[in-house]
Design a protein around this motif. Structure first.
Motif, PDB file in Angstrom:
ATOM      1  N   TRP A   1       0.851  -1.188   0.000  1.00  0.00           N
ATOM      2  CA  TRP A   1       0.000   0.000   0.000  1.00  0.00           C
ATOM      3  C   TRP A   1       0.890   1.241   0.000  1.00  0.00           C
ATOM      4  N   ASP A   2       0.669   2.113  -0.983  1.00  0.00           N
ATOM      5  CA  ASP A   2       1.478   3.334  -1.063  1.00  0.00           C
ATOM      6  C   ASP A   2       1.248   4.245   0.123  1.00  0.00           C
ATOM      7  N   GLY A   3       0.056   4.282   0.595  1.00  0.00           N
ATOM      8  CA  GLY A   3      -0.255   5.083   1.773  1.00  0.00           C
ATOM      9  C   GLY A   3      -0.220   6.573   1.528  1.00  0.00           C
ATOM     10  N   GLY A   4      -0.209   7.320   2.609  1.00  0.00           N
ATOM     11  CA  GLY A   4      -0.152   8.780   2.524  1.00  0.00           C
ATOM     12  C   GLY A   4      -1.389   9.339   1.843  1.00  0.00           C
ATOM     13  N   ARG A   5      -1.177  10.286   0.946  1.00  0.00           N
ATOM     14  CA  ARG A   5      -2.304  10.959   0.307  1.00  0.00           C
ATOM     15  C   ARG A   5      -3.112  10.023  -0.583  1.00  0.00           C
ATOM     16  N   THR A   6      -2.512   8.893  -0.975  1.00  0.00           N
ATOM     17  CA  THR A   6      -3.272   8.000  -1.842  1.00  0.00           C
ATOM     18  C   THR A   6      -4.467   7.394  -1.116  1.00  0.00           C
ATOM     19  N   TRP A   7      -4.469   7.456   0.239  1.00  0.00           N
ATOM     20  CA  TRP A   7      -5.635   6.955   0.978  1.00  0.00           C
ATOM     21  C   TRP A   7      -6.870   7.825   0.748  1.00  0.00           C
ATOM     22  N   ILE A   8      -6.630   9.075   0.366  1.00  0.00           N
ATOM     23  CA  ILE A   8      -7.722  10.039   0.335  1.00  0.00           C
ATOM     24  C   ILE A   8      -8.128  10.381  -1.095  1.00  0.00           C
ATOM     25  N   THR A   9      -9.343   9.998  -1.450  1.00  0.00           N
ATOM     26  CA  THR A   9      -9.940  10.487  -2.683  1.00  0.00           C
ATOM     27  C   THR A   9     -11.273  11.073  -2.260  1.00  0.00           C
TER      28      THR A   9
END
Lengths: 416, 534
Positions: free
Chosen positions: B389-397
């Protein structure tokens, strides 16, 4: 040039991006200025507002078993188990045909609604899923640019006071694809429209408190908080319009499955004339290192049948002329099969274009299996030629500004 | 001594000097000054990063210990008893059933395969729920957080592996070596049956090498792209041929192993998989890669070269002792710098587990909570791809942000009954169509641990009474401190207070609607950008 091209600066600015969207190349002295003005990207009339639908085939689609060279001995010798028998192939030419699971594609091809770009790849290809997907997403094989090519298109289209509205690009994927991420531009990503709603908004007491946390916060201490606030506010604004649009019912039947559902939602949003210019959907599972035969057939069935339904939907709406669909995959697969009934990561593969304004047939060059690159299909078309056609001919913008130096664009679209 | 010899020894000496100076310069960047700040802010930060967040009492306890002893407390969790049970599984019964399966004729095998697929799907759901419950209840938070880190580092996915026990065993292995030595982890995971299946190394044979595992071993597990060549991948794959899975687990199939010379990282030899790993561990890039990954997960993304070098040096110095590197990281001033504080976005697991822990709620609806994590982008035992999981901002859409908010509603109101599948726990389907002997054997397999109880609504009264929160201001202040662990401006505080009642006098702990009002206030508090920060 068509008669009603504006020749004065004022006339051009009044019509603004609508014209750019129609494919007229802006006179160069105006191009920069027009793009620099924060004009709304919205166009909502039929025949205006061209739309691009990007279909990602995630995992690396085996191009050789999709568009089969059924008269090539090298193909059959390299794939004693996996090669598609010549009698099973759905013939397009004397040498090439579709995998039997691609009957939908064959019908679309015959109707001139599907065209194929062969042997697409890029120099010094990377065989890592992520690096290669990033290369396609950024249009930057050397990995130096971190923003998406479509994101940059929107950065450019709405440079000025504020970036384009997030709903200019919608991805029906769990995470926002890199291709849609600009330096300033943020697109919307969701899988189901009902997800875009805060339940408490129906109660005024709660709604007031909610709003207190969803206002611009000038002194947000940290970059992450600031980012979250921006995303939250954008989200709230866009959600309503999308929910309404995506809720409609389509007349045309679609096959079952998540991929077909995504395409159906795109169809509804196009029918509702949302200002969205780019949609992005994804179909995964193409990384067929083992037991490829059954899996690949199932995927191609799903892909071609779903896209066939989507095209039929657009025809029913009268919108096919203004939609272009472009499939891509991060790489193709090796010519030789491996010991697990599958194929490993390769290089070039075909891209498929669908729509009502295409230059039909085969583009690019058929793979020459006698001249492989390290055992893989060598690329004959740089994918940036395809992107350049999309940006330059379909969206009518300066492709070089967005892609940097690129090989000559292909003539993928019919002249209007 | 001749002049030449003297020159050589001077050369060696100056090299050494440069190395010492460079080493000290690197160590500087992770220094811990004697009088560095240590208060609630820092202790809460450590508890969030080295676990899933701490209650006000836990924060106070760590403040009292001082930074070094607080870090020791968090790191040396073996000193505390495990308070959570393992997942029930029985190896002997599985093997007996497997033997019977293999004796079936082909046509029967298809039917049996379908039954087993269902069995495995239900069980992996149960294991997801088990792990979530463990993360919520454990006294040894870093143990689970570290297992979660390795879970996203040495990835394997259920869709590919198909057997729940193999994934559970992999999870167990990662937990056992969570803060241990990296070589043990690396060798063990390379020979782990789930990993052998996931990255196809079980199919890597001399006649047709499969490069998948060798590539990811280099690209994702040890060195990172740019530090090896395509040839290293090919030769590494050759060295790893012959590794497979037998009835007892990992086996080496000598006939399938390529016994010829390989050229790997400029070294020549008849290498096998272990040799390859040892060569990789000797490379400079390897400890730096691991150091960067650890820093990114626990501190903040994109650490500068000095930090990466310092973490790498610590790993190299201690022969890849992960615990030492973690201790250095958690002790360092830069771990508590502005760049690190509240600089992470909570992963879905951190969001779910952290909320349940801080609100002192037991996990009952494992199915619902793991489903929520899946929708938010973090499906345990099924990372989106081998990168994790890349994590960080990629969690937020747009949509995951809305879903996080709706998760807050679920935590407050309890599980929704509408739309819950009736048969998610039904483990056997179509079993009666199989031969009697197989039915008997299958039915002996351990049943899945229950995972579909309903999560009750949150009851704030015990908390309100324990802390004597009798005014709207007190209630809001308590929960803001508990959940956000940061300051809020007056406008936001007043907005939350108004949810409890239109003016101060209308809130009463004894009023019938008090609980409901507090739940509504918490629903708003958890539907904020602030609550997504770690």
């Amino acid at each position: 040039m068509p008669v009603n091209t504006p020749t004065t600066r004022r006339a051009f600015l009044e019509k603004g991006l609508t014209l750019v969207g129609l494919g007229f190349t802006a006179p160069s002295f105006l191009a920069k200025t027009a793009l620099a003005i924060n004009l709304p990207v919205e166009t909502s009339k039929k025949n205006d507002g061209r739309v691009l639908v990007v279909v990602q085939l995630a995992g690396g689609n085996d191009g050789l078993n999709t568009l089969v060279p059924f008269t090539d001995d090298v193909y059959y010798n390299a794939r004693p188990r996996l090669a598609i028998p010549p009698d099973d192939v759905l013939r397009l030419t004397d040498e090439l045909g579709f995998h039997p699971a691609g009957a939908g594609f064959k019908r679309l091809y015959d109707a001139g609604q599907l065209s194929i770009v062969q042997s697409v790849g890029y120099p010094n290809p990377n065989r890592s899923h992520f690096k290669s997907t990033d290369a396609w997403a950024t249009a930057c094989p050397d990995g130096r640019n971190k923003s998406g090519w479509i994101g940059r298109y929107f950065d450019n289209a709405c440079a000025g006071a504020a970036p384009c509205s997030p709903s200019s690009a919608i991805a029906l994927t769990p995470e926002l694809p890199l291709a849609l991420q600009g330096d300033a531009f943020r697109a919307i990503a969701f899988e189901h429209p009902q997800a875009l709603q805060w339940e408490g908004s129906k109660q005024p007491r709660l709604a007031d408190a909610f709003n207190a946390f969803h206002r611009p916060d000038a002194d947000a201490a940290h970059a992450e908080l600031h980012y979250l606030q921006r995303v939250a506010m954008d989200a709230v604004i866009e959600a309503g319009a999308i929910r309404r649009a995506a809720r409609g019912k389509s007349v045309v039947p679609y096959p079952s499955g998540a991929f077909a559902r995504s395409l159906r939602m795109v169809g509804r949003m196009i029918a509702a004339e949302l200002p969205t210019r780019v949609y992005y959907v994804s179909l995964g599972g193409f990384d067929t290192h083992a037991r490829q035969a059954g899996r690949h057939a199932r995927l191609l069935t799903e892909l071609s049948n779903s896209l066939e339904a989507f095209v039929a939907d657009l025809v029913d709406q009268g919108n096919l002329e203004r939609v272009a669909v472009m499939t891509f995959s991060e790489f193709g697969r090796r010519v030789a099969e491996n010991a697990s009934g599958g194929t490993d990561h390769g290089e070039a593969a075909p891209m498929f274009m669908l729509g009502g304004s295409l230059e039909p047939g085969l583009h690019g060059k058929t793979p020459d299996l006698a001249q492989l690159h390290r055992g893989d299909v060598a690329f004959r078309v740089d994918f940036r030629s395809v992107y350049a056609a999309v940006l330059g001919d379909w969206f009518g913008v300066d492709a070089q500004a967005l892609l940097g130096k690129h090989p000559r664009k292909l003539a993928l679209f019919r002249e209007r | 001594m001749t002049c030449a010899k003297r020159r050589v020894s001077v050369g060696v000496f100056s090299c050494l000097l440069v190395a010492i100076v460079a080493g000290r310069a690197n160590a500087e960047v992770l220094r811990a000054k004697k009088d560095a700040p240590w208060g609630r802010r820092e202790a809460a930060h450590l508890l969030r990063r080295a676990g899933f967040g701490g209650s006000p009492d836990e924060i106070s306890r760590l403040v009292e210990l001082g930074r070094f002893r607080a870090v020791d407390y968090v790191l040396d969790f073996e000193k505390r008893e495990t308070n959570t049970p393992p997942y029930p599984r029985d190896e002997t019964i599985s093997r007996r059933a497997g033997k019977l399966f293999r004796e079936l004729p082909q046509i029967e095998r298809e039917k049996a395969r379908k039954v087993l697929r269902r069995y495995n799907r239900v069980h992996i759901e149960a294991v997801r729920a088990w792990w979530l419950a463990r993360m919520v209840a454990t006294d040894r938070a870093l143990e689970e957080k570290m297992t979660l880190f390795w879970h996203g580092y040495f990835t394997s996915g259920f869709r590919e592996v198909k057997h729940w026990q193999l994934l559970y065993d992999q999870n167990d292995f990662l937990r056992q070596h969570a803060l241990g030595d990296f070589r043990t982890l690396l060798v063990g995971i390379s020979q782990d049956p789930a990993m052998l299946i996931y990255l196809d190394n079980a199919n890597n044979v001399k006649s047709k090498p499969n490069e998948n595992f060798a590539r990811e071993l280099l690209e994702l597990f040890t060195m990172g792209e740019g530090n090896y060549t395509e040839r290293d991948v090919k030769e590494g794959a050759r060295a790893l041929t012959g590794w497979g899975i037998g009835p007892e687990g990992f086996v080496v199939r000598r006939r399938a192993h390529d016994n010829k010379k390989k050229v790997f990282m400029h070294r020549r030899g008849n290498f096998d998989g272990i040799d390859i790993i040892d060569i990789i561990l000797k490379q400079d890039a390897t400890p730096r890669y691991l150091g960067r990954k650890l820093w990114t997960f626990f501190a903040y993304p994109d650490p500068n070269n000095a930090i990466v070098a310092a973490m790498g040096n610590e790993l190299r110095r201690t022969n890849y002792d992960v615990r030492s590197a973690m201790r250095k990281m958690f002790r360092s001033d830069v771990f508590y710098s502005d760049e690190a504080m509240r600089a992470q976005i909570k992963s879905p697991i951190e969001l779910v587990v952290g909320s349940l822990r801080l609100l002192e709620m037991e996990l009952k609806d494992g199915w619902g909570m793991s489903r929520a994590c899946r929708i938010l982008g973090q499906d345990l035992f099924q990372p989106p791809n081998v990168k994790g999981w890349d994590g960080g901002r990629t969690w937020i859409t747009t949509s995951t942000l809305f879903y996080r908010y709706s998760l807050a509603a679920r935590l407050m109101k309890g599980s929704r009954t509408k739309g819950r599948p009736q048969d998610a726990t039904k483990v056997w389907e179509g079993l009666d169509e199989l031969p009697e002997t197989l039915q008997v054997a299958f039915r002996k397999l351990p049943p899945p641990r229950p995972f579909m109880a309903l999560q009750p609504a949150y009851d704030p009264l015990p908390t309100l009474r324990r802390h004597e929160l009798t005014t709207d201001k007190a209630v809001v202040a308590h929960y803001v401190d508990l959940l956000l662990q940061t300051e809020l401006d007056q406008e936001k505080l007043s907005a939350l207070e108004k949810v409890l009642g239109p003016n101060a006098s209308t809130f009463s702990i004894d009023a019938p609607q008090a609980s409901q009002r507090v739940r509504e206030m918490l629903y708003v508090l958890m539907s904020t950008p602030e609550y997504q920060l770690n």
